[in-house]
Design a protein around this motif. Structure first.
Motif, mmCIF file in Angstrom:
data_model
loop_
_atom_site.group_PDB
_atom_site.id
_atom_site.type_symbol
_atom_site.label_atom_id
_atom_site.label_comp_id
_atom_site.label_asym_id
_atom_site.label_seq_id
_atom_site.Cartn_x
_atom_site.Cartn_y
_atom_site.Cartn_z
ATOM 1 N N LEU A 159 53.877 44.724 45.730
ATOM 2 C CA LEU A 159 52.580 44.489 45.082
ATOM 3 C C LEU A 159 51.711 43.454 45.800
ATOM 4 C CD1 LEU A 159 50.683 44.838 42.599
ATOM 5 C CD2 LEU A 159 52.004 42.995 41.499
ATOM 6 N N LYS A 160 50.415 43.768 45.879
ATOM 7 C CA LYS A 160 49.432 42.830 46.428
ATOM 8 C C LYS A 160 48.182 42.900 45.546
ATOM 9 C CE LYS A 160 47.094 41.802 50.810
ATOM 10 N NZ LYS A 160 46.896 42.297 52.199
ATOM 11 N N VAL A 161 47.709 41.757 45.082
ATOM 12 C CA VAL A 161 46.519 41.696 44.223
ATOM 13 C C VAL A 161 45.479 40.814 44.899
ATOM 14 C CG1 VAL A 161 45.607 41.121 41.948
ATOM 15 C CG2 VAL A 161 47.961 41.947 42.163
ATOM 16 N N ILE A 162 44.264 41.335 45.044
ATOM 17 C CA ILE A 162 43.202 40.620 45.747
ATOM 18 C C ILE A 162 42.012 40.400 44.813
ATOM 19 C CG2 ILE A 162 41.577 40.721 47.697
ATOM 20 C CD1 ILE A 162 43.582 42.617 49.071
ATOM 21 N N GLY A 163 41.532 39.172 44.749
ATOM 22 C CA GLY A 163 40.290 38.870 44.034
ATOM 23 C C GLY A 163 40.415 38.574 42.557
ATOM 24 N N LEU A 164 41.567 38.818 41.968
ATOM 25 C CA LEU A 164 41.728 38.616 40.519
ATOM 26 C C LEU A 164 41.581 37.144 40.134
ATOM 27 C CD1 LEU A 164 42.454 39.752 37.710
ATOM 28 C CD2 LEU A 164 44.857 39.446 38.291
ATOM 29 N N GLU A 165 42.044 36.246 40.988
ATOM 30 C CA GLU A 165 42.028 34.816 40.655
ATOM 31 C C GLU A 165 40.609 34.266 40.484
ATOM 32 O OE1 GLU A 165 42.885 36.116 43.526
ATOM 33 O OE2 GLU A 165 41.565 35.200 45.008
ATOM 34 N N LYS A 166 39.603 34.985 40.996
ATOM 35 C CA LYS A 166 38.217 34.510 40.893
ATOM 36 C C LYS A 166 37.548 34.954 39.592
ATOM 37 C CE LYS A 166 37.584 34.934 45.892
ATOM 38 N NZ LYS A 166 36.887 35.717 46.944
ATOM 39 N N LEU A 167 38.217 35.799 38.815
ATOM 40 C CA LEU A 167 37.591 36.391 37.635
ATOM 41 C C LEU A 167 38.069 35.746 36.347
ATOM 42 C CD1 LEU A 167 37.864 40.149 38.652
ATOM 43 C CD2 LEU A 167 35.972 38.578 39.062
ATOM 44 N N ARG A 168 37.189 35.792 35.338
ATOM 45 C CA ARG A 168 37.537 35.286 34.014
ATOM 46 C C ARG A 168 37.349 36.414 33.005
ATOM 47 N NH1 ARG A 168 34.491 29.909 32.686
ATOM 48 N NH2 ARG A 168 35.987 29.959 30.985
ATOM 49 N N PHE A 169 38.356 36.622 32.182
ATOM 50 C CA PHE A 169 38.301 37.697 31.207
ATOM 51 C C PHE A 169 38.135 37.168 29.782
ATOM 52 C CE2 PHE A 169 40.351 39.502 34.885
ATOM 53 C CZ PHE A 169 39.820 40.783 34.959
ATOM 54 N N THR A 170 37.688 35.915 29.655
ATOM 55 C CA THR A 170 37.612 35.298 28.329
ATOM 56 C C THR A 170 36.595 35.979 27.416
ATOM 57 O OG1 THR A 170 36.080 33.695 29.287
ATOM 58 C CG2 THR A 170 38.377 33.015 29.071
ATOM 59 N N GLU A 171 35.586 36.621 28.002
ATOM 60 C CA GLU A 171 34.574 37.310 27.184
ATOM 61 C C GLU A 171 34.823 38.810 27.112
ATOM 62 O OE1 GLU A 171 30.914 36.250 29.016
ATOM 63 O OE2 GLU A 171 31.042 34.156 28.379
ATOM 64 N N GLY A 172 35.946 39.257 27.638
ATOM 65 C CA GLY A 172 36.275 40.677 27.619
ATOM 66 C C GLY A 172 35.403 41.475 28.573
ATOM 67 N N GLY A 173 35.464 42.786 28.448
ATOM 68 C CA GLY A 173 34.676 43.662 29.309
ATOM 69 C C GLY A 173 35.445 44.940 29.605
ATOM 70 N N ILE A 174 34.858 45.756 30.465
ATOM 71 C CA ILE A 174 35.469 47.037 30.826
ATOM 72 C C ILE A 174 36.021 46.945 32.242
ATOM 73 C CG2 ILE A 174 35.111 49.507 31.086
ATOM 74 C CD1 ILE A 174 32.707 49.270 29.232
ATOM 75 N N VAL A 175 37.320 47.127 32.386
ATOM 76 C CA VAL A 175 37.947 47.162 33.709
ATOM 77 C C VAL A 175 37.973 48.622 34.143
ATOM 78 C CG1 VAL A 175 40.028 46.699 35.045
ATOM 79 C CG2 VAL A 175 39.329 45.113 33.234
ATOM 80 N N PHE A 202 45.740 46.133 44.470
ATOM 81 C CA PHE A 202 44.649 46.134 43.491
ATOM 82 C C PHE A 202 43.583 45.187 44.028
ATOM 83 C CE2 PHE A 202 48.395 47.299 41.140
ATOM 84 C CZ PHE A 202 47.966 48.279 40.253
ATOM 85 N N ILE A 203 42.388 45.700 44.298
ATOM 86 C CA ILE A 203 41.300 44.873 44.821
ATOM 87 C C ILE A 203 40.231 44.726 43.731
ATOM 88 C CG2 ILE A 203 39.661 44.535 46.694
ATOM 89 C CD1 ILE A 203 41.218 46.687 48.257
ATOM 90 N N PHE A 204 40.082 43.529 43.233
ATOM 91 C CA PHE A 204 39.076 43.247 42.200
ATOM 92 C C PHE A 204 37.788 42.776 42.868
ATOM 93 C CE2 PHE A 204 42.987 43.206 39.925
ATOM 94 C CZ PHE A 204 42.688 43.544 38.614
ATOM 95 N N ASN A 205 36.675 43.333 42.425
ATOM 96 C CA ASN A 205 35.387 42.916 42.970
ATOM 97 C C ASN A 205 34.561 42.219 41.896
ATOM 98 O OD1 ASN A 205 33.400 42.623 44.893
ATOM 99 N ND2 ASN A 205 33.447 44.766 45.506
ATOM 100 N N LYS A 206 33.377 41.722 42.266
ATOM 101 C CA LYS A 206 32.533 40.978 41.333
ATOM 102 C C LYS A 206 32.119 41.861 40.151
ATOM 103 C CE LYS A 206 30.486 38.209 44.989
ATOM 104 N NZ LYS A 206 29.276 38.002 45.808
ATOM 105 N N PRO A 207 32.170 41.316 38.926
ATOM 106 C CA PRO A 207 31.722 42.101 37.763
ATOM 107 C C PRO A 207 30.211 42.258 37.753
ATOM 108 C CG PRO A 207 32.322 39.873 37.102
ATOM 109 C CD PRO A 207 32.671 39.991 38.561
ATOM 110 N N PHE A 208 29.741 43.261 37.040
ATOM 111 C CA PHE A 208 28.297 43.500 36.941
ATOM 112 C C PHE A 208 27.980 44.170 35.608
ATOM 113 C CE2 PHE A 208 30.125 47.316 38.727
ATOM 114 C CZ PHE A 208 29.407 48.356 38.157
ATOM 115 N N PHE A 209 26.692 44.200 35.287
ATOM 116 C CA PHE A 209 26.215 44.898 34.088
ATOM 117 C C PHE A 209 25.387 46.105 34.524
ATOM 118 C CE2 PHE A 209 26.807 40.555 32.603
ATOM 119 C CZ PHE A 209 27.400 40.731 31.362
ATOM 120 N N LEU A 210 25.413 47.169 33.739
ATOM 121 C CA LEU A 210 24.494 48.283 33.988
ATOM 122 C C LEU A 210 23.107 47.851 33.535
ATOM 123 C CD1 LEU A 210 26.483 51.432 32.794
ATOM 124 C CD2 LEU A 210 26.151 50.601 35.123
ATOM 125 N N GLU A 211 22.104 48.102 34.345
ATOM 126 C CA GLU A 211 20.750 47.662 34.018
ATOM 127 C C GLU A 211 19.913 48.835 33.529
ATOM 128 O OE1 GLU A 211 19.090 45.603 37.307
ATOM 129 O OE2 GLU A 211 20.730 44.144 37.404
#
Length: 199
Positions: free
Chosen positions: A22-38, A159-168
């Motif tokens: 297993l290798k996980v990239i980028g997860l450590e930069k994210l916060r899931f305290t407000e929830g969201g859609i993965v 697993f490569i996690f990227n920056k979260p975003f909102f649909l505009e």
């Protein structure tokens, strides 16, 4: 996190580390305290449990309603937060359930294609994201079907996690309903464009 969920989560994480390199990239930069859609690309039946076990929070999943016809399997799936949906279209009750979870700042795991055999995004994910104004966490899964290569150390389940975003979408300006399929495809295109060296 519920006790049985934590146990399953830890066991699957251990299996991935030992057997899949297993290798996980980028997860450590994210916060899931407000929830969201993965959101991630869907290639394997292992995608939901594996992705859920990498996440730091208890998550909720969408699963095809046929799986719940077997009462035993259905009760197991419900105990690990699976929500039944129809394969070809979301039902109103499923969408409402997803929106309620997101309002409570829970984490929801959705695969935009809806099926491992599909290469285009289904509109349901955009409908949920826009209705709840949820943050979207794009994830690219690599090598999940290459067990031998991962087991012998020639590759990694990644697993490569990227920056979260909102649909505009400005609902005050638009006269028509949003094009959910177009928004959903945008999510899938974002996932497919993720590269390991971006993080």
């Amino acid at each position: 996190m519920k006790l049985h969920y934590r146990l399953i989560h830890s066991l699957i994480l251990l299996i991935m580390k030992v057997l899949w390199n297993l290798k996980v990239i980028g997860l450590e930069k994210l916060r899931f305290t407000e929830g969201g859609i993965v959101c991630a690309n869907h290639q394997s039946v292992f995608d939901p449990p594996f992705l859920g076990s990498v996440l730091p929070t208890e998550s909720y999943y969408l699963a095809k309603s046929e799986l719940f016809k077997n009462k035993f399997l259905g009760s197991i799936l419900k105990s690990i937060n699976a929500i039944p949906i129809r394969r070809h279209r979301f039902s109103g009750s499923s969408i409402k359930k997803c929106e309620e979870l997101l309002k409570k700042q829970k984490t929801l795991v959705i695969f935009p294609e809806g099926s491992r055999k599909s290469f285009t995004a289904k509109p349901g994910i955009a409908r949920i994201a826009l209705a709840s104004n949820a943050k979207i966490f794009p994830v690219k899964i690599l090598n999940i079907t290459r067990f031998k290569d991962c087991f012998f150390g020639r590759n990694n389940l990644t697993f490569i996690f990227n920056k979260p975003f909102f649909l505009e979408w400005n609902k005050d300006v638009a006269d028509e309903k949003p094009d959910y399929k177009k928004f959903a495809q945008k999510i899938l295109d974002t996932i497919n464009s993720i590269k390991a060296n971006e993080n």
